[in-house]
Design a protein around this motif. Structure first.
Motif: not given
Length: 304
Positions: A104-117, A138-153
């Motif tokens: 599952v962690l491998l699916n988060f490598l590279g450019q991903i989208e995040q909904v701002t907390p 109520p408020v619409e939270r921004p969606i941002r493009q971020v990058r995960v260069d490495d992720i390891t269990y």
């Protein structure tokens, strides 16, 4: 004194608290941190002193490495261990294995989208998101493009307690990446509500835990008049920028903040650190309106 102090921020203090403490230790107002860490988070927090405060935006913009703990089984409104429980689902021990987590962690490598907390300082229509949360608006939270260069269990970190599962992962991410949101999204990918139950920042740019000083150690260095020992040179916070070496004839022009002719191999999309014989003089970029010229963004008076 000018330079960078790689501080090990303790739990219970804000990044601003650390700045206030270092202003007293170094007896100067010219102190700035390079990336906010929540009070509950400990870890590497480079602090810029004196002329080094000029590079705060550049050091803040670097990648960070974190060691995070995820708890599966319930989610919170803040996405971490400090919030109120908003969803619960008992964890099926047979469904969560180390192999499954690694996949599952491998699916988060590279450019991903995040909904701002929702509990964050990001502004929407001039108002911070946490203010909307506190006022239950109520408020619409921004969606941002971020990058995960490495992720390891983290091997053998998976454990079960009652109807919950806990494991750890390490990730190197771009500026603006929320590890608590990443933890929640990993939980969703595993099929369970989740939250980040612990976080340690283990690296910022080229600074690691091994290089850090605690506040207590800095106090001791001050008492023995050895504070300069903890200061790293300003250019150590700019290792991610390419270098442009100038000859002796150009040094005075650079230190006086003058524009220069753009070198043939200059990348117009990058800022460069300008040096002479290993000494950092300035940071330059392509001139925005004058083709063939470069202009200074920062000039370092400590090198005069």
């Amino acid at each position: 004194m000018n330079g960078i102090v790689p501080l090990w921020k303790p739990v219970g203090m804000t990044s601003h608290d650390c700045v206030v403490r270092l202003r007293r230790i170094f007896a100067t107002k010219k102190v700035g941190h390079t990336g906010t860490l929540d009070p509950e988070v400990q870890g590497v927090l480079p602090i810029c002193i004196g002329e080094a405060t000029k590079i705060v935006p550049y050091l803040t913009d670097t990648s960070k490495t974190y060691l995070a703990e995820v708890t599966l089984g319930y989610a919170t409104d803040t996405e971490d261990q400090t919030g109120k429980v908003i969803e619960q689902t008992p964890v099926n021990k047979g469904a969560i294995t180390e192999t499954v987590i690694e996949r599952v962690l491998l699916n988060f490598l590279g450019q991903i989208e995040q909904v701002t907390p929702l509990y964050s300082a990001v502004k929407v229509n001039g108002k911070r998101l946490y203010q909307y949360a506190r006022e239950n608006q109520p408020v619409e939270r921004p969606i941002r493009q971020v990058r995960v260069d490495d992720i390891t269990y983290i091997e053998h970190s998976l454990s079960f307690k009652s109807d919950r599962a806990v494991f750890q992962f390490q990730a190197t991410v771009s500026k603006g990446t929320y590890i608590r949101t990443l933890s929640v999204d990993i939980g969703k990918a595993l099929g369970y509500p989740a939250h980040m139950s612990q976080l340690i920042r283990t690296g910022t740019a080229d600074f690691t835990k091994k290089q850090t000083y605690t506040l207590e150690q800095l106090e001791q260095l001050k008492d023995s008049a050895r504070l300069t020992e903890c200061l790293y040179p300003i250019q150590s916070g700019l290792s991610h920028l390419p270098v442009y070496q100038v000859n002796e004839k150009l040094v005075s022009r650079v230190l006086n903040g003058q524009k220069l002719s753009q070198p043939d191999d200059w990348n117009s999309d990058r800022a460069y650190r300008v040096e002479h014989k290993g000494k950092l003089l300035a940071i330059y970029q392509s001139h925005p309106t004058k083709a063939g010229e470069i202009k200074p963004l920062r000039v370092f008076n400590s090198e005069r």
